[in-house]
Design an enzyme around this catalytic site. Structure first.
Site, mmCIF file in Angstrom:
data_model
loop_
_atom_site.group_PDB
_atom_site.id
_atom_site.type_symbol
_atom_site.label_atom_id
_atom_site.label_comp_id
_atom_site.label_asym_id
_atom_site.label_seq_id
_atom_site.Cartn_x
_atom_site.Cartn_y
_atom_site.Cartn_z
ATOM 1 C CE LYS A 1 -16.228 20.206 -26.201
ATOM 2 N NZ LYS A 1 -17.575 20.420 -26.825
ATOM 3 N N GLY B 1 -21.187 15.629 -18.295
ATOM 4 C CA GLY B 1 -21.960 15.058 -19.392
ATOM 5 C C GLY B 1 -22.411 13.653 -19.050
ATOM 6 C CB SER B 2 -23.805 10.999 -21.165
ATOM 7 O OG SER B 2 -22.761 10.678 -22.077
ATOM 8 C CD GLU C 1 -29.155 11.072 -16.691
ATOM 9 O OE1 GLU C 1 -29.052 12.076 -15.960
ATOM 10 O OE2 GLU C 1 -28.199 10.606 -17.338
ATOM 11 C CB THR D 1 -19.609 11.317 -23.172
ATOM 12 O OG1 THR D 1 -20.664 11.135 -24.117
ATOM 13 C CG2 THR D 1 -18.545 12.206 -23.793
ATOM 14 N N GLY D 2 -18.301 10.145 -20.473
ATOM 15 C CA GLY D 2 -17.310 10.262 -19.408
ATOM 16 C C GLY D 2 -16.311 9.120 -19.409
ATOM 17 C CB CYS E 1 -26.951 15.471 -13.845
ATOM 18 S SG CYS E 1 -26.303 16.840 -12.861
ATOM 19 C CD GLU F 1 -22.428 16.462 -12.589
ATOM 20 O OE1 GLU F 1 -23.107 15.389 -12.600
ATOM 21 O OE2 GLU F 1 -22.817 17.506 -13.089
#
Length: 472
Positions: A171, A222-223, A375, A226-227, A278, A244
């Site tokens: 996705k 992702g962030s 970040e 969200t992780g 990142c 990651e």
């Protein structure tokens, strides 16, 4: 080649239109460039069923056969490099050269992954028994890739997942789905049906994947925020996860550097891909003895860099990729203004259409300020003055993040001794952002769980199985 502007998902080896569609915007112009298919829950179920049906035969193929499929994927990417890079620039915003580097890099990473070997360990081989530990595929992998490097980061997942014997549902981000969808179309006659399925959709599709009982592992980039939700959602059926996540990488600059030589390298360590990496250097700790001249050299170099539409000749930095991130970057800049921080360069959004923010550099803001602690993921860099190397290391490590870090010095051995003190998954000496399919990459602390790339990353897509044979 130029690609037509119709986009379909790939499910079971076939092109599938979405139940509905959603618009994809060019961040340089804010114009809608295409409609992407919006996957329904039922269509996701079809993709999972196709992946599960393809899994037994794919798992049973000798690993050398699977290697050849990876080489065929790589070849197809290189064959279509020109069209894919142009499409990537349209939806992501990065300059053509960077887009070509990304698509070509994906091809190279798939090639490199194909050279890896899944180890097998003999634990015991005695007169009484033989014990072997091997690694077997997990099953169906849900791979969720981000908008900053939508192609290469997707293949950080797809390559090792397929080599290990899994089938995949990929996705892409709803901000950058088009190039990934087109690659799915290009690979339909390369891979057996159902081995690689590609679905696109809005914010609801990610949670559907992470909670789906027919998916055995989720690999997400992702962030950190969200992780955490991905990990929580995956707990429903104890999915394996690789995460990651975000970073706030520190660069430590020693007083022995050649200022004019190192300034361009330090600039691009922070601003490559418009800072939307990142592992970009997001905090730069510079020794007081070299702070003033290096500050001036970095700013002088920054003034020579062209910001603009990635499709225009000479552009070196494109727009922020999406409106949501654009607003966040401007919010951080406004916070620094309200806090009275000194700006060496930039600080205001550029006029006209597009999500453009000029290169922005701050002069020694406080350590506790948002621009240092958070970040940025955009074209903002705080330069920070330190009195000693010990202070730089302590400040670098005082973070919830631990993805990467770098040390810059004329003495590589001295830099290495300092770098080994950093609490990060990767440490670079006199460079940043060098990744290879042969070496593991992952974060410490809240920068992630698990690793990608290298044998360690490959084994993330396997379960450990120990086989014990009692001898006669």
């Amino acid at each position: 080649m130029e690609f037509e502007r119709d986009f379909t998902m790939t499910i079971g080896g076939l092109g599938v239109a979405g139940a509905t569609t959603f618009p994809v915007v060019n961040p340089a112009t804010e114009a809608v460039i295409a409609q992407a298919p919006d996957c329904s829950r039922g269509q996701l179920d079809e993709a999972v069923a196709a992946a599960r049906a393809a899994f037994p035969a794919w798992r049973a193929r000798p690993v050398d056969e699977r290697r050849q499929y990876l080489h065929a994927i790589s070849a197809r990417l290189f064959e279509n490099l020109d069209g894919l890079k142009r499409l990537l620039t349209l939806e992501q915003g990065k300059p053509f050269g960077d887009a070509e580097f990304e698509v070509g890099g994906a091809g190279m990473f798939v090639q490199g992954t194909a050279t890896l070997t899944i180890p097998e360990t003999v634990n015991e081989d005695s007169a009484e028994r033989r014990s072997i530990t091997r690694h077997v595929p997990i099953g169906v992998v849900g791979a969720i890739s981000p908008w900053n490097f939508p192609v290469i980061l997707a293949f950080f997942k797809v390559g090792p997942a397929l080599l290990a014997g899994n089938t995949v549902i990929l996705k892409p981000s709803p901000f950058t789905p088009l190039t990934t969808l087109k690659i799915g179309e290009l690979l339909r006659d390369v891979l057996p049906p159902g081995v690689l399925n590609i679905v696109s959709g809005g914010d609801q599709l990610g949670p559907w994947i992470t909670e789906h009982p027919g998916i055995d592992k989720v690999s997400f980039t992702g962030s950190t925020a969200t992780g955490k939700r991905v990990m929580q959602s995956a707990a429903g059926n104890l999915k394996r996860v690789t995460l990651e996540l975000g970073g706030n990488d520190a660069a430590i600059v020693l007083p022995d550097v050649d200022v004019n030589k190192v300034a361009p390298d330090l600039f691009w360590a922070a601003f490559r891909n418009n800072g939307q990496i990142c592992i970009a250097s997001k905090r730069m700790y510079i020794h007081k003895d070299v702070y003033e001249p290096l500050k001036e050299a970095i700013v002088d170099y920054a003034k020579t860099v062209k910001v603009g539409d990635g499709s225009e000749q000479g552009t070196q930095i494109g727009p922020v990729q999406n409106q949501q991130q654009y607003r966040r970057v401007l919010e951080l800049i406004e916070d620094s203004k309200q806090s009275g921080h000194k700006f060496l360069l930039g600080g205001d959004a550029l006029e006209g259409p597009g999500y453009f923010v000029p290169v922005t550099i701050l002069d020694n803001p406080p350590e506790e300020s948002r621009i240092v602690r958070e970040e940025q993921f955009g074209p903002i860099l705080p330069l920070l003055k330190v009195d000693s190397v010990e202070e730089a290391v302590a400040r670098a490590n005082a973070s919830d993040y631990g993805l990467g870090g770098s040390v810059w010095s004329a003495d590589p051995d001295k830099a290495l001794a300092i770098g080994e003190q950093l609490e990060t998954g990767t440490v670079w000496i006199n460079e940043t952002q060098h990744l290879t399919p042969l070496a593991p990459f992952g974060g410490h602390k809240q920068s992630g769980v698990g690793t990608e790339n290298g044998v360690d990353g490959l084994l993330e897509y396997t379960n450990v199985q120990t086989v014990v044979v009692r001898k006669a």
